[in-house]
Design a protein around this motif. Structure first.
Motif, PDB file in Angstrom:
ATOM      1  N   GLU A 114      13.786   5.808  11.567  1.00 13.47           N
ATOM      2  CA  GLU A 114      13.754   7.116  10.901  1.00 13.47           C
ATOM      3  C   GLU A 114      14.566   7.092   9.599  1.00 13.47           C
ATOM      4  O   GLU A 114      15.748   6.725   9.584  1.00 13.47           O
ATOM      5  N   ALA A 115      13.886   7.468   8.499  1.00 20.14           N
ATOM      6  CA  ALA A 115      14.530   7.598   7.174  1.00 20.14           C
ATOM      7  C   ALA A 115      15.338   6.358   6.778  1.00 20.14           C
ATOM      8  O   ALA A 115      16.407   6.460   6.204  1.00 20.14           O
ATOM      9  N   LYS A 116      14.791   5.178   7.068  1.00 21.95           N
ATOM     10  CA  LYS A 116      15.526   3.933   6.809  1.00 21.95           C
ATOM     11  C   LYS A 116      15.140   3.273   5.483  1.00 21.95           C
ATOM     12  O   LYS A 116      15.965   2.621   4.846  1.00 21.95           O
ATOM     13  N   PHE A 117      13.880   3.438   5.050  1.00 20.63           N
ATOM     14  CA  PHE A 117      13.367   2.615   3.963  1.00 20.63           C
ATOM     15  C   PHE A 117      13.218   3.366   2.641  1.00 20.63           C
ATOM     16  O   PHE A 117      12.887   4.547   2.606  1.00 20.63           O
ATOM     17  N   ASP A 118      13.427   2.618   1.566  1.00 20.99           N
ATOM     18  CA  ASP A 118      13.178   3.139   0.217  1.00 20.99           C
ATOM     19  C   ASP A 118      11.723   2.967  -0.178  1.00 20.99           C
ATOM     20  O   ASP A 118      11.208   3.709  -1.027  1.00 20.99           O
ATOM     21  N   ALA A 119      11.052   1.992   0.412  1.00 21.87           N
ATOM     22  CA  ALA A 119       9.630   1.769   0.146  1.00 21.87           C
ATOM     23  C   ALA A 119       8.997   1.085   1.348  1.00 21.87           C
ATOM     24  O   ALA A 119       9.635   0.266   2.023  1.00 21.87           O
ATOM     25  N   VAL A 120       7.742   1.429   1.618  1.00 21.26           N
ATOM     26  CA  VAL A 120       6.958   0.792   2.678  1.00 21.26           C
ATOM     27  C   VAL A 120       5.675   0.281   2.034  1.00 21.26           C
ATOM     28  O   VAL A 120       4.961   1.030   1.376  1.00 21.26           O
ATOM     29  N   VAL A 121       5.399  -1.009   2.223  1.00 23.63           N
ATOM     30  CA  VAL A 121       4.307  -1.682   1.523  1.00 23.63           C
ATOM     31  C   VAL A 121       3.175  -2.035   2.487  1.00 23.63           C
ATOM     32  O   VAL A 121       3.416  -2.585   3.571  1.00 23.63           O
ATOM     33  N   TYR A 122       1.943  -1.732   2.058  1.00 26.95           N
ATOM     34  CA  TYR A 122       0.726  -2.139   2.768  1.00 26.95           C
ATOM     35  C   TYR A 122      -0.155  -2.897   1.780  1.00 26.95           C
ATOM     36  O   TYR A 122      -0.842  -2.294   0.954  1.00 26.95           O
ATOM     37  N   ASN A 123      -0.148  -4.213   1.853  1.00 26.84           N
ATOM     38  CA  ASN A 123      -1.001  -5.017   0.988  1.00 26.84           C
ATOM     39  C   ASN A 123      -2.210  -5.511   1.770  1.00 26.84           C
ATOM     40  O   ASN A 123      -2.102  -6.391   2.615  1.00 26.84           O
ATOM     41  N   LEU A 150       3.560   2.235  -0.713  1.00 19.46           N
ATOM     42  CA  LEU A 150       2.843   1.458  -1.719  1.00 19.46           C
ATOM     43  C   LEU A 150       1.662   0.780  -1.036  1.00 19.46           C
ATOM     44  O   LEU A 150       1.844  -0.057  -0.144  1.00 19.46           O
ATOM     45  N   ILE A 151       0.450   1.146  -1.442  1.00 18.84           N
ATOM     46  CA  ILE A 151      -0.752   0.720  -0.725  1.00 18.84           C
ATOM     47  C   ILE A 151      -1.734   0.036  -1.672  1.00 18.84           C
ATOM     48  O   ILE A 151      -2.041   0.561  -2.744  1.00 18.84           O
ATOM     49  N   TYR A 152      -2.217  -1.133  -1.251  1.00 22.85           N
ATOM     50  CA  TYR A 152      -3.253  -1.845  -1.993  1.00 22.85           C
ATOM     51  C   TYR A 152      -4.369  -2.164  -1.008  1.00 22.85           C
ATOM     52  O   TYR A 152      -4.128  -2.823   0.013  1.00 22.85           O
ATOM     53  N   VAL A 153      -5.587  -1.666  -1.283  1.00 25.85           N
ATOM     54  CA  VAL A 153      -6.686  -1.767  -0.325  1.00 25.85           C
ATOM     55  C   VAL A 153      -7.995  -2.115  -1.033  1.00 25.85           C
ATOM     56  O   VAL A 153      -8.135  -1.909  -2.233  1.00 25.85           O
ATOM     57  N   PRO A 154      -8.996  -2.605  -0.284  1.00 28.51           N
ATOM     58  CA  PRO A 154     -10.332  -2.780  -0.850  1.00 28.51           C
ATOM     59  C   PRO A 154     -10.913  -1.418  -1.246  1.00 28.51           C
ATOM     60  O   PRO A 154     -10.682  -0.416  -0.557  1.00 28.51           O
ATOM     61  N   ALA A 155     -11.671  -1.386  -2.337  1.00 28.85           N
ATOM     62  CA  ALA A 155     -12.222  -0.126  -2.849  1.00 28.85           C
ATOM     63  C   ALA A 155     -13.742  -0.166  -2.895  1.00 28.85           C
ATOM     64  O   ALA A 155     -14.364  -1.235  -2.830  1.00 28.85           O
ATOM     65  N   LEU A 156     -14.304   1.035  -3.012  1.00 29.63           N
ATOM     66  CA  LEU A 156     -15.743   1.281  -3.210  1.00 29.63           C
ATOM     67  C   LEU A 156     -16.534   0.989  -1.925  1.00 29.63           C
ATOM     68  O   LEU A 156     -16.851  -0.158  -1.612  1.00 29.63           O
ATOM     69  N   GLN A 157     -16.851   2.045  -1.217  1.00 28.66           N
ATOM     70  CA  GLN A 157     -17.541   1.904   0.065  1.00 28.66           C
ATOM     71  C   GLN A 157     -18.896   1.215  -0.084  1.00 28.66           C
ATOM     72  O   GLN A 157     -19.352   0.533   0.831  1.00 28.66           O
ATOM     73  N   TRP A 158     -19.531   1.343  -1.248  1.00 25.16           N
ATOM     74  CA  TRP A 158     -20.832   0.689  -1.431  1.00 25.16           C
ATOM     75  C   TRP A 158     -20.692  -0.839  -1.527  1.00 25.16           C
ATOM     76  O   TRP A 158     -21.690  -1.550  -1.448  1.00 25.16           O
ATOM     77  N   LEU A 159     -19.475  -1.330  -1.633  1.00 27.57           N
ATOM     78  CA  LEU A 159     -19.240  -2.773  -1.576  1.00 27.57           C
ATOM     79  C   LEU A 159     -19.010  -3.271  -0.146  1.00 27.57           C
ATOM     80  O   LEU A 159     -18.881  -4.472   0.077  1.00 27.57           O
ATOM     81  N   TYR A 160     -18.944  -2.331   0.816  1.00 29.30           N
ATOM     82  CA  TYR A 160     -18.691  -2.728   2.208  1.00 29.30           C
ATOM     83  C   TYR A 160     -19.795  -3.670   2.669  1.00 29.30           C
ATOM     84  O   TYR A 160     -20.988  -3.393   2.512  1.00 29.30           O
ATOM     85  N   SER A 161     -19.383  -4.803   3.266  1.00 25.84           N
ATOM     86  CA  SER A 161     -20.336  -5.866   3.592  1.00 25.84           C
ATOM     87  C   SER A 161     -20.070  -6.424   4.986  1.00 25.84           C
ATOM     88  O   SER A 161     -19.117  -6.038   5.669  1.00 25.84           O
ATOM     89  N   LEU A 246      -5.190   0.976  -5.799  1.00 29.82           N
ATOM     90  CA  LEU A 246      -3.734   0.972  -5.679  1.00 29.82           C
ATOM     91  C   LEU A 246      -3.256   2.411  -5.567  1.00 29.82           C
ATOM     92  O   LEU A 246      -3.606   3.251  -6.389  1.00 29.82           O
ATOM     93  N   MET A 247      -2.466   2.678  -4.524  1.00 29.20           N
ATOM     94  CA  MET A 247      -1.984   4.039  -4.277  1.00 29.20           C
ATOM     95  C   MET A 247      -0.471   4.036  -4.074  1.00 29.20           C
ATOM     96  O   MET A 247       0.060   3.156  -3.386  1.00 29.20           O
ATOM     97  N   VAL A 248       0.185   5.022  -4.646  1.00 26.51           N
ATOM     98  CA  VAL A 248       1.615   5.222  -4.425  1.00 26.51           C
ATOM     99  C   VAL A 248       1.845   6.684  -4.089  1.00 26.51           C
ATOM    100  O   VAL A 248       1.446   7.577  -4.849  1.00 26.51           O
TER     101      VAL A 248
END
Length: 255
Positions: A114-123, A150-161, A246-248
């Motif tokens: 709880e309330a420990k981190f300054d940033a949480v990353v999802y790559n 901090l989130i980095y994910v695949p984008a554009l659902q029409w690219l889903y394969s 990329l989302m923040v």
């Protein structure tokens, strides 16, 4: 510290229902692991928010953690739910005093951190999570006031394969849906933007049209040639689309 490169399997490899059940495409993920410019680019994009105590969620064997350790951070808690991968992660960084490997899910451990981190990353992890809304609500609890996810994910659902499916991806993200997800889970939107515009066409042709497999050669070539070019372009020109998003999101300070 020198650390050997290991291919990180997708989180669903642990066969937990929260991350789905599928066959692990080991060769494809091993090919993806040869990239060096790409993870450095992601860390550079996140660098304004990387400070103090951070969490690296879905760390696998720690390939991305290596780049996070080069940022100006005090410590890293690397969360990995798969016991086998957690063992590799722990062994790999046993001499690194700034990194602690944690075997578990943030949805289970949010109260402990709880309330420990300054940033949480999802790559390239959130797309593996069945309930991304519940995941981000847990992250909100784990962040200090003013801290960021901090989130980095695949984008554009029409690219889903079929390749996405083989990796256990539940979805690819759009800019609007990404911003909505942050707002629904309590975050103020700092940044939501597309990345890797030059990767869209090759990915579409390779994965959607020809249904090809990734190779170390093709990944390495794009990492050496394509990534520096698109990185330079996107530094100056906002992109209307991109292979990734990329989302923040920032946790509010108490009133």
């Amino acid at each position: 510290m020198n650390t050997p490169e290991l291919a990180d399997p997708p989180l669903g490899f642990s066969a937990d229902s929260r991350f789905g059940s599928f066959e692990y495409e080991g060769a494809d993920l091993e090919a993806m692991g040869v990239a060096e410019n790409y993870p450095k680019w992601i860390v550079e994009e996140f660098s304004p928010y990387l400070r103090g105590k951070i969490a690296d969620v879905g760390a696998g064997s720690g390939n991305f953690s290596k780049y996070l350790l080069n940022a100006d951070v005090e410590s890293i808690h690397a969360f990995e739910p798969c016991s086998r991968m957690h063992g590799l992660l722990s062994k790999r960084y046993e001499q690194e005093s700034r990194l602690e490997a944690v075997n578990g899910y943030v949805t289970d451990l949010a109260g402990e951190f709880e309330a420990k981190f300054d940033a949480v990353v999802y790559n390239n992890v959130m797309e593996h999570v069945a309930d991304d809304e519940a995941e981000l609500k847990a992250v909100y609890r784990m962040l200090k006031p003013g801290g960021c996810v901090l989130i980095y994910v695949p984008a554009l659902q029409w690219l889903y394969s079929d390749f996405d499916r083989s990796l256990g991806h539940y979805r690819r993200y759009e800019k609007a849906s990404g911003a909505e997800l942050l707002l629904k889970t309590g975050f103020a939107v700092e940044t939501v933007k597309y990345a890797d515009v030059l990767g869209v066409l090759p990915w579409f042709l390779c994965m959607k049209v020809f249904r090809a497999k990734l190779s170390k050669g093709s990944v390495g070539l794009y990492d050496r040639v394509g990534v520096p070019v698109t990185r330079m372009i996107e530094k100056f020109v906002p992109m209307p689309l991109g292979k990734n998003l990329l989302m923040v999101g920032r946790k509010a300070w108490p009133n």
